[in-house]
Design an enzyme around this catalytic site. Structure first.
Site, PDB file in Angstrom:
ATOM      1  CG  ASP A 268      -1.926   4.248   9.174  1.00 53.78           C
ATOM      2  OD1 ASP A 268      -0.697   4.945   9.209  1.00 53.78           O
ATOM      3  OD2 ASP A 268      -2.537   4.079   8.190  1.00 53.78           O
TER       4      ASP A 268
ATOM      5  CB  SER B 271      -0.988  -0.107   1.165  1.00 54.52           C
ATOM      6  OG  SER B 271      -0.207  -0.229   2.381  1.00 54.52           O
TER       7      SER B 271
ATOM      8  CG  HIS C 299      -0.862   3.374   5.073  1.00 51.62           C
ATOM      9  ND1 HIS C 299      -1.835   2.977   5.721  1.00 51.62           N
ATOM     10  CD2 HIS C 299      -0.393   2.503   4.081  1.00 51.62           C
ATOM     11  CE1 HIS C 299      -2.346   1.739   5.347  1.00 51.62           C
ATOM     12  NE2 HIS C 299      -1.372   1.370   4.411  1.00 51.62           N
TER      13      HIS C 299
END
Length: 234
Positions: free
Chosen positions: A207, A12, A210
Site C-alpha cells: 500500500d 497506524s 504501512h
C-alpha cells in the site's frame, strides 16, 4: 519492582500493521517481538497490567486489525538495561495532529492511560510518537504540524507533571504530497529532551503507506538505541 513505562502514541504505523493484509494478520511474530511474561507488560483497555504480546494494540486501536508494531521489539531491546518494561498503547489509525490536541478524545485517553500506568506501579520514562501521514494530504495541515506537535509535548508534560519527559519522534517513512514538509517539521522540533529517528527508507508494504514487519522490528531497535543513547544516563 516499578516498571519503566513507555507511552506509544500516533497512528497506524505505531499501532502496528506488520503482517496485516486485507484486514487479516498473518500471525507471524518474529523472535525480536516475542512475549516475555516476566519483563514486558502492557496496559490493557481495562487499565490493568497484563503480559504484553503481539498484536500490542489489538482492541485498543478502535476496531482495526493490528499486527506487529515497533513496541515489543523496542521493549525487548531495552529490558536488560532498564528492567521491567510497561508499554501503554495509545495509537489510533488515521488520526491527524488536530485529533491529539489537548481536550480532544484521543489526547485525553492517552493522559488517562498514562496516569493509570503510573498509579499501578509504573514510572513514566518516555513517549514514543509515530504519526503524521494523515497530515501530509493538505498544505494547511502540514504547515501547522510543527506547532501542533510542540503543543502536544508541552501539554503532556504539564498534565503528567513531568516537565522533562523524554519524547522520541519518528520522521515519516511514507505519506502524500506534503510529506517532506511534515518530515522537516518532525526533524525540526525545538524542545529539550526531544529526539527524532528517521524511518525513511524502511521497507513499505504494497500500500506504500504501512511499514513491513521487518521495518517495525528495525524501528523498534532504532528507538531503543535512541533512548539508551540520549536518556538512560539522565
Amino acid at each position: 519492582m516499578a516498571k519503566q513505562v513507555f507511552i506509544l502514541g500516533g497512528q497506524s504505523n505505531m499501532s502496528g500493521r506488520g503482517g496485516v493484509h486485507k484486514d487479516q494478520w498473518d500471525g507471524v511474530v518474529p523472535p525480536e517481538s516475542a512475549a516475555d511474561v516476566d519483563m514486558i507488560f502492557r496496559l490493557n483497555a481495562g487499565l490493568e497490567w497484563e503480559a504484553a504480546h503481539e498484536p500490542l494494540h489489538q482492541g485498543l486501536d478502535a476496531n482495526r486489525t493490528c499486527g506487529v508494531g515497533p513496541g515489543l521489539a523496542f521493549a525487548n531491546a531495552l529490558k536488560e538495561r532498564v528492567g521491567v518494561v510497561g508499554l501503554v498503547p495509545c495509537a489510533v489509525a488515521g488520526t491527524q495532529m488536530k485529533d491529539w490536541a489537548p481536550g480532544a478524545e484521543h489526547y485525553e485517553r492517552m493522559v488517562k492511560r498514562a496516569k493509570a500506568a503510573a498509579a499501578r506501579g509504573g514510572e513514566i520514562a518516555a513517549v514514543l510518537w509515530y504519526q503524521g501521514e494523515k497530515d501530509t494530504f493538505l498544505k494547511e495541515d502540514a504547515d501547522l504540524y510543527r506547532d501542533n506537535v510542540e503543543k502536544l509535548i508541552l501539554s503532556l508534560r504539564q498534565h503528567l507533571h513531568l516537565p522533562s519527559l523524554p519524547v522520541i519522534l519518528v520522521a515519516l517513512a511514507s505519506g502524500r504530497e506534503y510529506m517532506e514538509k511534515v518530515r522537516d517539521a518532525q526533524k525540526g522540533i525545538n524542545l529539550p529532551n526531544v529526539v527524532c529517528v528517521d524511518a525513511l527508507g524502511l521497507p513499505l508494504q504494497e500500500d506504500n503507506l504501512h511499514i513491513t514487519t521487518e521495518a517495525h522490528i528495525k524501528l523498534g531497535h532504532m528507538m531503543a538505541h535512541s533512548y539508551l543513547t540520549h536518556f538512560l544516563s539522565q
